[in-house]
Scaffold this active site. Structure first.
Site, PDB file in Angstrom:
ATOM      1  N   HIS A  19       0.818  -1.216   0.000  1.00 58.33           N
ATOM      2  CA  HIS A  19       0.000   0.000   0.000  1.00 58.33           C
ATOM      3  C   HIS A  19       0.850   1.264   0.000  1.00 58.33           C
ATOM      4  CE1 HIS A  19      -4.175   0.817  -0.157  1.00 58.33           C
ATOM      5  NE2 HIS A  19      -4.442   1.005   1.115  1.00 58.33           N
ATOM      6  N   ASN A  67      -7.073   6.233   4.153  1.00 53.28           N
ATOM      7  CA  ASN A  67      -8.499   6.519   3.999  1.00 53.28           C
ATOM      8  C   ASN A  67      -8.853   7.995   4.162  1.00 53.28           C
ATOM      9  OD1 ASN A  67      -8.625   3.781   3.747  1.00 53.28           O
ATOM     10  ND2 ASN A  67      -9.722   3.421   5.643  1.00 53.28           N
ATOM     11  N   ASP A  92      -0.643   2.505  -5.230  1.00 57.73           N
ATOM     12  CA  ASP A  92      -0.618   1.073  -5.521  1.00 57.73           C
ATOM     13  C   ASP A  92      -1.889   0.701  -6.279  1.00 57.73           C
ATOM     14  OD1 ASP A  92      -1.889   1.736  -2.901  1.00 57.73           O
ATOM     15  OD2 ASP A  92      -2.422  -0.392  -2.926  1.00 57.73           O
ATOM     16  N   ASN A 113      -9.374   3.348  -1.399  1.00 58.87           N
ATOM     17  CA  ASN A 113      -9.940   4.307  -0.453  1.00 58.87           C
ATOM     18  C   ASN A 113      -9.198   5.643  -0.418  1.00 58.87           C
ATOM     19  OD1 ASN A 113     -12.074   2.655   0.315  1.00 58.87           O
ATOM     20  ND2 ASN A 113     -10.818   1.609   1.835  1.00 58.87           N
TER      21      ASN A 113
END
Length: 189
Positions: A19, A67, A92, A113
């Protein structure tokens, strides 16, 4: 381009995870340009402003967790009056295999997100994205643990190659010629 945003999660526990490919990309670029990132509370992130030759832009790594990336991006964009077509977000991408990097403008969020939050805070999905392939675990229920874990031994060099290859088109991105950067990046050697 006036803003380059790398997405990831802050903290040692997330360093090197799939991520954090966007953070890795921006870290390498800041090293190439000899422009270290520094904490900036008003932008909720690590950032640096670069004034070199024909380059005048910001590098940003939101420290709000993935997020809530939009909080950081929107704060910097609003303060410096940066338009969405003057920024690129590096992140990513589950839908691309490790070793693949693709550039695109706009489109769907693919369940990402960080991108969703940026789109909500900016009021549009119409911004450039550089997608670094990390592959998909094959099971939707395994996605969260997959993106928050380290790449497998055989994946890590491929992800690193994709980051390195996409950094080669950096001069075109810096000039705002993302179409040419996209053509060069997407052309198979």
């Amino acid at each position: 381009m006036k803003l380059i945003v790398g997405l990831g999660n802050p903290g040692r526990e997330y360093a090197g995870t799939r991520h954090n490919a966007g953070f890795e990309w921006v870290d390498r670029l800041s090293q190439m340009l000899h422009a270290p990132l520094k904490p900036e509370a008003r932008f909720h992130g690590l950032c640096t402003q670069i004034h070199q030759e024909d380059i005048d832009l910001w590098l940003l790594e939101p420290q709000t967790y993935m997020n809530r990336s939009g909080q950081s991006v929107a704060a910097l964009c609003q303060f410096y009056k940066i338009q969405t077509d003057e920024m690129i977000v590096i992140h990513d991408e589950l839908d691309l295999s490790p070793g693949i990097a693709k550039l695109k403008k706009g489109g769907g969020m693919g369940g990402h997100n960080g991108l969703k939050d940026i789109a909500v805070k900016l009021g549009t999905q119409d911004f450039w994205r550089l997608r670094i392939g990390i592959g998909h675990p094959g099971d939707r229920d395994a996605v969260v643990s997959y993106v928050l874990s380290q790449p497998r031994k055989e994946e890590a060099p491929l992800i690193n190659e994709a980051i390195a290859r996409s950094l080669e088109v950096w001069p075109l991105i810096a000039q705002g010629d993302c179409e040419a950067a996209m053509m060069k990046l997407h052309t198979k050697v």
